[in-house]
Write a protein that holds these residues in place. Structure first.
Motif, PDB file in Angstrom:
ATOM      1  N   GLU A   1      62.368  19.038   2.011  1.00 33.37           N
ATOM      2  CA  GLU A   1      63.592  18.628   2.322  1.00 33.37           C
ATOM      3  C   GLU A   1      64.576  18.170   1.118  1.00 33.37           C
ATOM      4  O   GLU A   1      65.704  18.620   0.898  1.00 33.37           O
ATOM      5  N   ARG A   2      64.007  17.430   0.094  1.00 31.28           N
ATOM      6  CA  ARG A   2      64.612  17.179  -0.994  1.00 31.28           C
ATOM      7  C   ARG A   2      64.604  17.986  -2.331  1.00 31.28           C
ATOM      8  O   ARG A   2      65.098  17.568  -3.137  1.00 31.28           O
ATOM      9  N   CYS A   3      63.928  19.091  -2.156  1.00 33.00           N
ATOM     10  CA  CYS A   3      63.677  19.919  -3.346  1.00 33.00           C
ATOM     11  C   CYS A   3      64.880  20.861  -3.554  1.00 33.00           C
ATOM     12  O   CYS A   3      65.938  20.955  -2.890  1.00 33.00           O
ATOM     13  N   SER A   4      65.074  20.996  -5.247  1.00 27.09           N
ATOM     14  CA  SER A   4      66.057  21.903  -5.562  1.00 27.09           C
ATOM     15  C   SER A   4      65.845  23.445  -5.432  1.00 27.09           C
ATOM     16  O   SER A   4      67.024  24.301  -5.145  1.00 27.09           O
TER      17      SER A   4
ATOM     18  N   ASP B   1      61.376  18.493  -7.404  1.00 29.87           N
ATOM     19  CA  ASP B   1      62.291  19.531  -7.546  1.00 29.87           C
ATOM     20  C   ASP B   1      62.006  20.846  -7.068  1.00 29.87           C
ATOM     21  O   ASP B   1      62.945  21.435  -6.637  1.00 29.87           O
ATOM     22  N   VAL B   2      60.702  21.128  -7.259  1.00 35.26           N
ATOM     23  CA  VAL B   2      60.250  22.358  -6.890  1.00 35.26           C
ATOM     24  C   VAL B   2      59.509  22.349  -5.630  1.00 35.26           C
ATOM     25  O   VAL B   2      58.396  21.515  -5.907  1.00 35.26           O
TER      26      VAL B   2
ATOM     27  N   ILE C   1      56.759  19.338  -9.187  1.00 34.48           N
ATOM     28  CA  ILE C   1      56.681  20.307  -8.412  1.00 34.48           C
ATOM     29  C   ILE C   1      55.597  20.068  -7.215  1.00 34.48           C
ATOM     30  O   ILE C   1      54.592  19.411  -7.672  1.00 34.48           O
ATOM     31  N   ALA C   2      55.754  20.293  -6.115  1.00 37.66           N
ATOM     32  CA  ALA C   2      54.935  19.931  -4.998  1.00 37.66           C
ATOM     33  C   ALA C   2      54.430  21.211  -4.381  1.00 37.66           C
ATOM     34  O   ALA C   2      55.221  22.197  -4.254  1.00 37.66           O
TER      35      ALA C   2
END
Length: 479
Positions: free
Chosen positions: A235-238, A161-162, A210-211
């Protein structure tokens, strides 16, 4: 030693279908009991399945060639061959499957999501399954189809997500270690993080992932440093979080310039313009870091950024940051359209759709027949068996291939190719060949299996055979 791999080239081969069996039932006092050849078994599929416990593609980096088992051939006494075993390959959540040209074949997100990377070949029918009222004793069986073989590329895009982005040694790994239970490697030298780290954060009722992405530097989008290898993981994070180092020891750097450079790299990479941004001024526990944060914060807020000050060492500012991120993630999740129930869409076949096409190839000077059925039938045909070839001719004729060839302008002796250019069966077309039955007779019929002849007829036939044998003996003169 490599422990994290997020892109591999995989060579998959599904299992071949087993050949059908041509057999005649035999027992005492009944030597010709009819066809009893069994069908061949289906070849195994190669299937990709998402497994949450798998986090890397390392296994396929070391063993890139994977093959399912073949189906077994049929046997007499109506025994069908054993089906090949499907090969299931587990992949991480967020794996993208591409072909060699870069076209996306599947985007595997969610536990248990599957994709058939290689379709197993169909098993061939035995002569028992090919028998009919007109074809009582087929002397042939269909061959099993070869399994699908192709090269695919697997790319892992972390489902988070982050995403924390920033220069090397900006403190991203330290932040993720105190915000979550993740334990990334932390050291005081650049490029300590060589692989993305993933952690789970709980803020109130919201749980999100979170990454941190390995440090970006100028030119990352063109391949400098580690950025190009791992930019796909954001690319997939919000939400994107810029982690700025307010205590950098490099005289030619400052947090605002770092932000501008990273934003330029993200812009060149593309596809991230719509993601909300948050700025974290890190390392404020150092006196010079706090002074610099106070100096640049008004400028960043004037640009429209939400700015938070934090220290992973002193553990200050973390609660406010985690709840702010939770709010943005919750809004992003609420804005996503709800997934609709799976619907089955039935597309009727066009009235004039014959299932195949006939075109003239000027370069090869042949009429090319393309279609699922004709090409499959060719693969199933044993061309060493005249009866099997005749059966193929009849099938093509019933499908309407001969009529289409005639309408396309084909004449006797013209070349006809069935299949792709690389693997086509080419023959000289003769219209009578397509009819098949006129050339090879009533294929598959064995008069010995028909109803018994009357006794008087059997006696006449026996006497004729005896007279013929006597005549041949009388005419024989060894001297």
């Amino acid at each position: 030693m490599t422990t994290f791999v997020d892109r591999v080239e995989l060579h998959v081969a599904a299992g071949n279908g087993g050949h059908g069996c041509a057999s005649v039932h035999r027992e005492k006092f009944k030597p010709l009991g009819g066809p009893d050849g069994g069908n061949g078994g289906r070849g195994g599929d190669v299937t990709l399945v998402v497994d949450q416990s798998v986090t890397t593609l390392l296994e396929y980096h070391h063993s890139p060639h994977r093959k399912a088992t073949n189906g077994q051939p049929g046997a007499g006494d109506n025994r069908s061959g054993k089906e090949g075993q499907d090969l299931v390959l587990t992949v991480p959540d967020g794996t993208v499957v591409l072909d060699k040209q870069g076209n996306v074949l599947a985007d595997l997100v969610g536990e248990g999501t599957t994709f058939v990377a290689g379709q197993g070949g169909r098993g061939g029918l035995g002569n028992a399954a090919l028998a009919s009222a007109r074809r009582k004793a087929p002397g042939f069986a269909l061959l099993g189809e070869p399994g699908e073989s192709r090269d695919i590329v697997l790319e892992l895009k972390t489902v988070a997500d982050v995403a924390l982005v920033g220069y090397p040694s900006a403190g991203k790994s330290s932040l993720i270690s105190v915000l979550s239970a993740a334990k990334p490697k932390i050291a005081d030298y650049p490029f300590t993080t060589l692989v993305p780290n993933l952690g789970v954060v709980t803020a109130g009722s919201t749980v999100y992932t979170i990454a941190d992405v390995p440090g970006l530097i100028p030119g990352a989008s063109q391949g400098r440093g580690l950025g190009l290898e791992f930019l796909r993981h954001v690319e997939r994070c919000s939400v994107l979080v810029h982690v700025l180092d307010t205590a950098t020891l490099e005289s030619d750097r400052d947090p605002v310039s770092d932000l501008d450079i990273i934003e330029e790299e993200l812009r060149q990479y593309g596809g991230l313009e719509d993601r909300p941004r948050i700025v974290v001024l890190n390392k404020i526990d150092i006196p010079d870091g706090q002074d610099l944060a106070d100096m640049i914060r008004p400028d960043l807020e004037a640009r429209g950024y939400q700015v938070y000050e934090a220290s992973a060492v002193a553990r200050t500012g973390l609660k406010e940051l985690s709840f702010a991120l939770a709010g943005i993630v919750a809004e992003a999740r609420a804005a996503k359209p709800k997934e609709e129930a799976t619907r089955i869409v039935i597309t009727p076949k066009a009235v004039d759709d014959a299932g195949f096409t006939v075109t003239y190839d000027e370069a090869e000077d042949v009429y090319r027949v393309r279609g699922d059925k004709p090409e499959r039938w060719v693969r199933q045909t044993d061309f060493n068996n005249d009866e099997a070839v005749g059966y193929l001719a009849d099938r093509l004729n019933r499908l309407g291939v001969e009529d289409r060839l005639m309408k396309a302008g084909a004449r006797a002796g013209d070349g006809v190719a069935i299949g792709t250019e690389e693997n086509a069966v080419v023959f000289d077309w003769e219209p009578t060949m397509m009819a098949g039955a006129e050339m090879l007779g009533r294929r598959g019929e064995d008069h010995r299996l028909e109803a018994p002849r009357p006794a008087a007829q059997r006696r006449r036939d026996r006497d004729a055979q005896r007279d013929e044998a006597q005549r041949e003996y009388d005419e024989f003169d060894p001297f």
